[in-house]
Design an enzyme around this catalytic site. Structure first.
Site, PDB file in Angstrom:
ATOM      1  N   THR A  37      35.169  39.496  37.714  1.00 38.52           N
ATOM      2  CA  THR A  37      35.053  39.499  39.176  1.00 38.52           C
ATOM      3  C   THR A  37      34.322  40.779  39.585  1.00 38.52           C
ATOM      4  O   THR A  37      33.111  40.831  39.565  1.00 38.52           O
ATOM      5  CB  THR A  37      36.431  39.378  39.859  1.00 38.52           C
ATOM      6  OG1 THR A  37      37.318  40.359  39.315  1.00 38.52           O
ATOM      7  CG2 THR A  37      37.018  38.001  39.653  1.00 38.52           C
TER       8      THR A  37
ATOM      9  N   LYS B   1      39.733  40.643  31.644  1.00 36.65           N
ATOM     10  CA  LYS B   1      39.048  41.053  32.855  1.00 36.65           C
ATOM     11  C   LYS B   1      40.036  41.830  33.697  1.00 36.65           C
ATOM     12  O   LYS B   1      41.250  41.609  33.633  1.00 36.65           O
ATOM     13  CB  LYS B   1      38.465  39.869  33.624  1.00 36.65           C
ATOM     14  CG  LYS B   1      39.463  38.884  34.198  1.00 36.65           C
ATOM     15  CD  LYS B   1      40.084  39.255  35.517  1.00 36.65           C
ATOM     16  CE  LYS B   1      39.035  39.638  36.535  1.00 36.65           C
ATOM     17  NZ  LYS B   1      39.703  40.148  37.790  1.00 36.65           N
TER      18      LYS B   1
ATOM     19  N   THR C 268      43.367  41.727  39.294  1.00 32.59           N
ATOM     20  CA  THR C 268      44.078  40.893  38.353  1.00 32.59           C
ATOM     21  C   THR C 268      43.654  41.228  36.933  1.00 32.59           C
ATOM     22  O   THR C 268      42.489  41.467  36.664  1.00 32.59           O
ATOM     23  CB  THR C 268      43.764  39.409  38.624  1.00 32.59           C
ATOM     24  OG1 THR C 268      44.127  39.114  39.957  1.00 32.59           O
ATOM     25  CG2 THR C 268      44.494  38.497  37.667  1.00 32.59           C
TER      26      THR C 268
ATOM     27  N   GLU D 186      37.940  49.870  39.688  1.00 34.43           N
ATOM     28  CA  GLU D 186      36.987  49.785  40.800  1.00 34.43           C
ATOM     29  C   GLU D 186      36.623  51.170  41.319  1.00 34.43           C
ATOM     30  O   GLU D 186      37.490  51.939  41.754  1.00 34.43           O
ATOM     31  CB  GLU D 186      37.585  48.930  41.923  1.00 34.43           C
ATOM     32  CG  GLU D 186      37.631  47.461  41.550  1.00 34.43           C
ATOM     33  CD  GLU D 186      38.346  46.603  42.576  1.00 34.43           C
ATOM     34  OE1 GLU D 186      38.127  45.381  42.569  1.00 34.43           O
ATOM     35  OE2 GLU D 186      39.134  47.148  43.375  1.00 34.43           O
TER      36      GLU D 186
ATOM     37  N   ASN E 276      37.047  47.713  48.169  1.00 34.72           N
ATOM     38  CA  ASN E 276      38.175  46.920  48.647  1.00 34.72           C
ATOM     39  C   ASN E 276      38.160  46.705  50.151  1.00 34.72           C
ATOM     40  O   ASN E 276      38.802  45.783  50.658  1.00 34.72           O
ATOM     41  CB  ASN E 276      39.487  47.585  48.202  1.00 34.72           C
ATOM     42  CG  ASN E 276      39.731  47.331  46.726  1.00 34.72           C
ATOM     43  OD1 ASN E 276      40.168  46.254  46.339  1.00 34.72           O
ATOM     44  ND2 ASN E 276      39.398  48.301  45.892  1.00 34.72           N
TER      45      ASN E 276
ATOM     46  N   THR F  93      34.245  39.997  52.096  1.00 35.59           N
ATOM     47  CA  THR F  93      33.040  39.752  52.876  1.00 35.59           C
ATOM     48  C   THR F  93      31.780  40.015  52.097  1.00 35.59           C
ATOM     49  O   THR F  93      30.697  39.756  52.577  1.00 35.59           O
ATOM     50  CB  THR F  93      33.037  40.647  54.139  1.00 35.59           C
ATOM     51  OG1 THR F  93      33.160  42.010  53.756  1.00 35.59           O
ATOM     52  CG2 THR F  93      34.172  40.260  55.064  1.00 35.59           C
TER      53      THR F  93
END
Length: 408
Positions: free
Chosen positions: A151, A178, A193, A274, A403, A408
């Site tokens: 992702t 992942k 996740t 991230e 995040n 969007t």
């Protein structure tokens, strides 16, 4: 001896895989499928989050002791989707079963992506049919599967090892995962996740379940990007026994090899958190119990203040001690020792509960150690003989941006 080799989930004997584009994502690969030639003993860890995604609910309800195939989609978590989501997860299993001519109970299912969106099952079924016809073996198949389950990940997370067991049998272990955000797994066997799939041609019996939990507790459950446990966390180990050796349940060589694989995967997830710029490793020694050591590690890794300090190479070790003090773990403050390690530099900070230095020049040495891509926080609690290690990452501007814009 455990040897790392260039490989992935199809490295062990009898496994095939593929990743395809179903259309759930605009351009990227978004559906992966793995199949074993024979039914494989299945050991599964699930999220402990009380809000569980539909695939997790379906898998836990069936609790199949063996699986022949696992299907994974990315781009849609199929979480908070009610009865329709449950049926969609079941349909995914049934579609795979029909394509591969196996029992639906022999199919595992995992999903990752946006929460609260219904699945486009026309695209999913198309992707499954396509994947079933393209299953293959080798590094290209491994890589396509690894890419299909990503992702916000920026790197593929896979590895493979081989190990000769005590009876002389050479077995292989392959793993893919992942995970980049919404990561603080607390997965329990039978219970952003992280989705992980581990394959091996070793033979395992149902009693290995307890050892699988131990390995999860020391690896995947010791990684945290942001302290938020996902609705979808699932980790599946498939053992098809095609290496033809004796049962490896009690073989310490297999246990160690699997633990090494899972620790490497956990570490890689933290590296790719991230927005991350640094890997944080926390080692806690001298704890009264194993659980105390783990609690202290997780508290420090999850502290936004500690993570921010590492990001800015700010030698504010009071933040580390603050997190330790809030962990609920007992320690002997008058004997606590703290060391910061970065690159080749290993700098003692606290000894016997007091600062080793206060001079500005010495503070700069700590800053230099922290100004590395990998920073280790090493603590001795002076309260016992137990230890634990865990992995996290720094908290950056990009984490907030990613995040803030995720849906969007």
């Amino acid at each position: 001896m455990v040897d790392f080799i260039d490989g992935g989930v199809t490295t062990p004997e009898g496994f095939k895989a593929i990743g395809v584009h179903s259309g759930v994502k605009y351009r990227s690969l978004d559906l992966g499928l793995v199949r074993s030639e024979v039914p494989a003993s299945a050991f599964v860890g699930y999220t402990s989050n009380e809000v569980k995604a539909a695939p997790v609910q379906v898998m836990m309800e069936e609790n199949s002791p063996t699986l022949t195939a696992v299907v994974v989609n990315s781009g849609n978590a199929n979480a908070l989707t009610g009865r329709r989501g449950i049926q969609d997860a079941i349909t995914m299993k049934e579609t795979v079963a029909s394509e591969l001519n196996i029992d639906p109970k022999q199919v595992g299912v995992m999903s990752t992506g946006l929460i609260g969106r219904f699945m486009d099952m026309q695209k999913i079924k198309y992707g499954i049919s396509k994947a079933a016809g393209e299953l293959s073996v080798g590094r290209e198949a491994d890589n396509l599967f690894a890419e299909a389950i990503m992702t916000t990940d920026t790197i593929k997370k896979e590895c493979a090892v081989r190990v000769r067991l005590s009876d002389g049998t050479m077995v292989y272990i392959g793993a893919v995962s992942k995970g980049s955000g919404m990561i603080a797994p607390h997965m329990k066997v039978l219970h952003g996740t992280t989705l992980s799939l581990v394959t091996t041609d070793a033979k395992l019996s149902p009693k290995f379940r307890e050892k699988w939990q131990e390995i999860l507790d020391d690896s995947m459950n010791m990684v945290s990007v942001d302290g938020d446990q996902s609705t979808n966390d699932t980790c599946i180990l498939l053992a098809n026994g095609m290496a033809k050796g004796a049962c490896a349940d009690d073989d310490p060589l297999f246990y160690e090899a699997l633990k090494i694989v899972m620790s490497k995967i956990a570490r890689t997830i933290a590296v790719d958190g991230e927005g991350a710029t640094k890997l944080i490793e926390v080692q806690v020694h001298g704890a009264a119990t194993k659980e105390d050591a783990r609690k202290a590690v997780r508290k420090i890794i999850n502290s936004p203040l500690v993570k921010s300090a590492i990001f800015g190479s700010d030698p504010n070790y009071g933040r580390i001690m603050m997190a330790l003090g809030n962990s609920g773990v007992k320690f002997n403050l008058e004997e606590v020792r703290l060391v910061i390690k970065g690159g080749e530099m290993e700098v003692p900070i606290l000894d016997a509960g007091a600062p080793v230095f206060q001079e500005e020049r010495s503070v700069e040495v700590v800053r230099m150690a922290m100004d590395n891509k990998e920073v280790a926080i090493i603590l001795n609690l002076a309260n016992g003989d137990e230890s634990a290690v865990g992995w996290g990452c720094d908290l950056t501007y990009d984490y907030v941006r990613i995040n803030a814009e995720y849906a969007t």
